[in-house]
Design a protein around this motif. Structure first.
Motif, mmCIF file in Angstrom:
data_model
loop_
_atom_site.group_PDB
_atom_site.id
_atom_site.type_symbol
_atom_site.label_atom_id
_atom_site.label_comp_id
_atom_site.label_asym_id
_atom_site.label_seq_id
_atom_site.Cartn_x
_atom_site.Cartn_y
_atom_site.Cartn_z
ATOM 1 N N ARG A 208 39.122 29.682 30.440
ATOM 2 C CA ARG A 208 37.948 30.291 31.062
ATOM 3 C C ARG A 208 37.721 31.657 30.431
ATOM 4 O O ARG A 208 38.663 32.390 30.161
ATOM 5 N N MET A 209 36.449 31.985 30.182
ATOM 6 C CA MET A 209 36.123 33.252 29.536
ATOM 7 C C MET A 209 34.950 33.908 30.254
ATOM 8 O O MET A 209 34.088 33.227 30.817
ATOM 9 N N ALA A 210 34.920 35.235 30.192
ATOM 10 C CA ALA A 210 33.803 35.976 30.759
ATOM 11 C C ALA A 210 32.910 36.548 29.663
ATOM 12 O O ALA A 210 31.689 36.471 29.745
ATOM 13 N N CYS A 211 33.535 37.113 28.606
ATOM 14 C CA CYS A 211 32.723 37.770 27.580
ATOM 15 C C CYS A 211 32.717 37.026 26.252
ATOM 16 O O CYS A 211 31.719 37.030 25.535
ATOM 17 N N GLY A 212 33.854 36.438 25.864
ATOM 18 C CA GLY A 212 33.946 35.718 24.596
ATOM 19 C C GLY A 212 34.205 36.594 23.394
ATOM 20 O O GLY A 212 34.337 36.093 22.272
#
Length: 244
Positions: A208-212
């Motif tokens: 899972r990522m928020a900004c990448g």
């Protein structure tokens, strides 16, 4: 649209198997994209409480960018409802990608939606390749892959197609110079165990990522060399580095 994201039009968004979708986007400008890289994808209102989703690049053809995704939660459910000419906000390509080899016999091992980055990888490999693909039940994209590999080994957990069991059941690490794998963590852990001391492995991790882009530290994993970010130092790691 979020800063750094570009809006791309959808050329198609088709369910190719139960809850598995192939989405194709129109690229206005061709980009250099390495096999194994990913994009952050957002197909809902900016005010919606859902983070962008990281999707591995499944194929690149001229002005078309293709991804595979599985509908699991609200974000991918919203994504599956988009139609031709709708737009997606995308950021990428991101991550490091695979290290391509041309002088080795290679095994690609995927489980489920872990097949996503493998086709574009195949198109860029100039080496003999065997492919081990595992699915729960229904298979997909095998017609695209079969013509590009020496041997295709298909496994399904319910025995509906190919070998009844798992992709690694038919795999012998002694037959290869390099192994590349992507899929569920238990499967990749087993691949690393089988290959230890025999053959080198490249592992494509999911998270899972928020900004990448490595700023939020939301996708960190433990490695033999300390904490690493899947989005920045990965998603592809050396097998001997990751601790699964």
């Amino acid at each position: 649209m979020r800063e750094g994201f570009n809006s791309l039009k959808i050329k198609s968004n088709l369910e190719i198997s139960a809850k598995i979708f192939e989405i194709r986007l129109q690229m206005e400008h061709k980009k250099e994209i390495k096999p194994g890289q990913f994009f952050m994808i957002k197909g809902w209102e900016a005010t919606a409480p859902f983070l962008p989703r990281p999707l591995s690049v499944a194929d690149v053809e001229d002005d078309c960018l293709t991804f595979l995704y599985e509908v699991k939660g609200q974000g991918t459910h919203l994504l599956s409802k988009l139609r031709v000419e709708d737009t997606l906000d995308v950021l990428g390509p991101l991550g490091n990608g695979f290290t391509l080899e041309s002088d080795k016999k290679i095994a690609l091992i995927s489980g489920g939606i872990g097949i996503a980055p493998m086709f574009y990888l195949l198109k860029n490999l100039d080496a003999p390749v065997d492919f081990y693909a595992g699915f729960r039940s229904a298979v997909y994209w095998m017609d695209k892959i079969e013509s590009r590999v020496n041997t295709l080994y298909v496994s399904t957990e319910d025995g509906s197609t190919g070998h009844k069991g798992f992709s690694i059941d038919q795999f012998n690490p002694h037959n290869y110079d390099l192994v590349i794998t992507c899929g569920p963590v238990p499967m990749m852990k087993k691949v690393l165990e089988l290959c230890e001391g025999i053959v080198s492995v490249q592992v494509s991790m999911e998270s899972r990522m928020a900004c990448g882009i490595g700023a939020c530290l939301g996708c960190t994993i433990e490695t033999a060399n300390g904490i690493k970010r899947v989005c920045k130092e990965g998603p592809v790691f050396k097998g001997k580095e990751v601790l699964l």
